[in-house]
Design a protein around this motif. Sequence first.
Motif, mmCIF file in Angstrom:
data_model
loop_
_atom_site.group_PDB
_atom_site.id
_atom_site.type_symbol
_atom_site.label_atom_id
_atom_site.label_comp_id
_atom_site.label_asym_id
_atom_site.label_seq_id
_atom_site.Cartn_x
_atom_site.Cartn_y
_atom_site.Cartn_z
ATOM 1 N N GLY A 31 -8.131 -1.366 78.949
ATOM 2 C CA GLY A 31 -9.040 -0.900 79.997
ATOM 3 C C GLY A 31 -10.483 -0.798 79.552
ATOM 4 N N GLY A 32 -10.743 -0.952 78.272
ATOM 5 C CA GLY A 32 -12.110 -0.904 77.761
ATOM 6 C C GLY A 32 -12.852 -2.191 78.059
ATOM 7 N N VAL A 33 -14.131 -2.170 77.791
ATOM 8 C CA VAL A 33 -14.996 -3.317 78.078
ATOM 9 C C VAL A 33 -15.727 -3.732 76.810
ATOM 10 C CG1 VAL A 33 -16.973 -4.120 79.427
ATOM 11 C CG2 VAL A 33 -15.327 -2.533 80.449
ATOM 12 N N THR A 34 -15.737 -5.018 76.538
ATOM 13 C CA THR A 34 -16.535 -5.592 75.458
ATOM 14 C C THR A 34 -17.600 -6.469 76.098
ATOM 15 O OG1 THR A 34 -14.730 -5.587 73.849
ATOM 16 C CG2 THR A 34 -16.513 -7.159 73.469
ATOM 17 N N ARG A 35 -18.872 -6.209 75.790
ATOM 18 C CA ARG A 35 -19.960 -7.056 76.286
ATOM 19 C C ARG A 35 -20.031 -8.294 75.404
ATOM 20 N NH1 ARG A 35 -24.512 -4.248 75.305
ATOM 21 N NH2 ARG A 35 -25.561 -5.759 74.028
ATOM 22 N N VAL A 36 -20.124 -9.449 76.014
ATOM 23 C CA VAL A 36 -20.178 -10.717 75.291
ATOM 24 C C VAL A 36 -21.566 -11.322 75.482
ATOM 25 C CG1 VAL A 36 -19.173 -13.017 75.034
ATOM 26 C CG2 VAL A 36 -17.713 -11.078 75.676
ATOM 27 N N GLU A 37 -22.241 -11.573 74.376
ATOM 28 C CA GLU A 37 -23.565 -12.204 74.387
ATOM 29 C C GLU A 37 -23.409 -13.607 73.819
ATOM 30 O OE1 GLU A 37 -26.233 -11.022 75.744
ATOM 31 O OE2 GLU A 37 -25.758 -8.893 75.942
ATOM 32 N N SER A 38 -23.558 -14.613 74.678
ATOM 33 C CA SER A 38 -23.454 -16.013 74.282
ATOM 34 C C SER A 38 -24.859 -16.569 74.112
ATOM 35 C CB SER A 38 -22.718 -16.820 75.357
ATOM 36 O OG SER A 38 -21.468 -16.235 75.641
ATOM 37 N N LEU A 39 -25.122 -17.172 72.970
ATOM 38 C CA LEU A 39 -26.440 -17.730 72.693
ATOM 39 C C LEU A 39 -26.439 -19.229 72.930
ATOM 40 C CD1 LEU A 39 -27.224 -15.816 69.394
ATOM 41 C CD2 LEU A 39 -27.768 -15.163 71.743
ATOM 42 N N ALA A 40 -27.600 -19.764 73.250
ATOM 43 C CA ALA A 40 -27.745 -21.204 73.453
ATOM 44 C C ALA A 40 -27.559 -21.935 72.126
ATOM 45 C CB ALA A 40 -29.119 -21.510 74.050
ATOM 46 N N ARG A 46 -33.728 -19.730 73.937
ATOM 47 C CA ARG A 46 -32.831 -18.568 73.900
ATOM 48 C C ARG A 46 -31.627 -18.788 72.985
ATOM 49 N NH1 ARG A 46 -32.521 -16.300 79.857
ATOM 50 N NH2 ARG A 46 -30.586 -17.409 79.749
ATOM 51 N N ASP A 47 -31.875 -19.486 71.849
ATOM 52 C CA ASP A 47 -30.817 -19.688 70.860
ATOM 53 C C ASP A 47 -30.710 -18.525 69.879
ATOM 54 O OD1 ASP A 47 -33.127 -20.124 69.434
ATOM 55 O OD2 ASP A 47 -32.443 -21.973 68.476
ATOM 56 N N ALA A 48 -31.582 -17.527 70.033
ATOM 57 C CA ALA A 48 -31.558 -16.342 69.179
ATOM 58 C C ALA A 48 -32.102 -15.158 69.982
ATOM 59 C CB ALA A 48 -32.409 -16.560 67.927
ATOM 60 N N VAL A 49 -31.705 -13.964 69.594
ATOM 61 C CA VAL A 49 -32.146 -12.734 70.262
ATOM 62 C C VAL A 49 -32.388 -11.662 69.210
ATOM 63 C CG1 VAL A 49 -30.921 -13.186 72.423
ATOM 64 C CG2 VAL A 49 -29.759 -11.952 70.595
ATOM 65 N N LEU A 50 -33.026 -10.593 69.625
ATOM 66 C CA LEU A 50 -33.154 -9.408 68.786
ATOM 67 C C LEU A 50 -32.092 -8.406 69.219
ATOM 68 C CD1 LEU A 50 -37.006 -8.803 68.671
ATOM 69 C CD2 LEU A 50 -35.542 -9.721 66.874
ATOM 70 N N LEU A 51 -31.411 -7.793 68.263
ATOM 71 C CA LEU A 51 -30.373 -6.812 68.546
ATOM 72 C C LEU A 51 -30.783 -5.470 67.966
ATOM 73 C CD1 LEU A 51 -27.513 -5.946 69.452
ATOM 74 C CD2 LEU A 51 -26.698 -6.768 67.224
ATOM 75 N N ASP A 52 -30.852 -4.448 68.808
ATOM 76 C CA ASP A 52 -31.100 -3.078 68.357
ATOM 77 C C ASP A 52 -29.742 -2.509 67.942
ATOM 78 O OD1 ASP A 52 -31.202 -0.198 68.391
ATOM 79 O OD2 ASP A 52 -33.134 -0.367 69.394
ATOM 80 N N LEU A 53 -29.578 -2.235 66.670
ATOM 81 C CA LEU A 53 -28.283 -1.797 66.151
ATOM 82 C C LEU A 53 -27.889 -0.400 66.601
ATOM 83 C CD1 LEU A 53 -28.444 -3.270 62.548
ATOM 84 C CD2 LEU A 53 -27.241 -4.177 64.546
ATOM 85 N N LYS A 54 -28.853 0.421 66.993
ATOM 86 C CA LYS A 54 -28.521 1.767 67.469
ATOM 87 C C LYS A 54 -28.007 1.743 68.903
ATOM 88 C CE LYS A 54 -31.580 4.341 64.450
ATOM 89 N NZ LYS A 54 -32.696 5.266 64.355
ATOM 90 N N THR A 55 -28.640 0.952 69.749
ATOM 91 C CA THR A 55 -28.298 0.951 71.174
ATOM 92 C C THR A 55 -27.472 -0.271 71.601
ATOM 93 O OG1 THR A 55 -30.279 -0.277 71.815
ATOM 94 C CG2 THR A 55 -30.463 2.144 71.690
ATOM 95 N N LEU A 56 -27.400 -1.271 70.736
ATOM 96 C CA LEU A 56 -26.779 -2.569 71.034
ATOM 97 C C LEU A 56 -27.492 -3.302 72.168
ATOM 98 C CD1 LEU A 56 -22.965 -1.889 70.585
ATOM 99 C CD2 LEU A 56 -24.627 -2.725 68.917
ATOM 100 N N HIS A 57 -28.755 -2.940 72.404
ATOM 101 C CA HIS A 57 -29.566 -3.649 73.397
ATOM 102 C C HIS A 57 -29.970 -4.999 72.818
ATOM 103 C CE1 HIS A 57 -33.405 -4.840 75.293
ATOM 104 N NE2 HIS A 57 -32.734 -4.475 76.392
ATOM 105 N N VAL A 58 -29.849 -6.038 73.626
ATOM 106 C CA VAL A 58 -30.242 -7.388 73.233
ATOM 107 C C VAL A 58 -31.506 -7.759 73.987
ATOM 108 C CG1 VAL A 58 -29.571 -9.815 73.338
ATOM 109 C CG2 VAL A 58 -27.887 -8.086 72.713
ATOM 110 N N GLY A 59 -32.495 -8.215 73.256
ATOM 111 C CA GLY A 59 -33.762 -8.611 73.867
ATOM 112 C C GLY A 59 -34.236 -9.946 73.341
ATOM 113 N N PRO A 60 -35.219 -10.520 74.006
ATOM 114 C CA PRO A 60 -35.731 -11.833 73.578
ATOM 115 C C PRO A 60 -36.542 -11.719 72.293
ATOM 116 C CG PRO A 60 -37.050 -10.966 75.362
ATOM 117 C CD PRO A 60 -35.905 -10.007 75.181
ATOM 118 N N LEU A 61 -36.605 -12.808 71.574
ATOM 119 C CA LEU A 61 -37.492 -12.876 70.411
ATOM 120 C C LEU A 61 -38.926 -12.975 70.898
ATOM 121 C CD1 LEU A 61 -35.691 -15.453 68.108
ATOM 122 C CD2 LEU A 61 -35.856 -12.990 67.765
#
Length: 66
Positions: A31-40, A46-61
């Motif tokens: 019943g849990g959810v895993t967010r999947v981030e697929s890169l180009a 958009r072949d790479a992103v920045l990942l905030d390790l505390k919040t798991l927020h993904v943002g653009p380079l």
Amino acid sequence: MRQAVERTRPALLAHGHWHQRLTSELIRADGGVTRVESLAADDMPRDAVLLDLKTLHVGPLPKKMW
């Protein structure tokens, strides 16, 4: 990949070389959810992103400044 997610129950799964940038959610058997981030694919936009390790927020380079 699904078996690994079911066994480890990560909050985030990131993988590359998908030929397009996508974000989706995988509903696990527990019943849990895993967010999947697929890169180009390499050298595509958009072949790479920045990942905030505390919040798991993904943002653009940041754009390259040459």
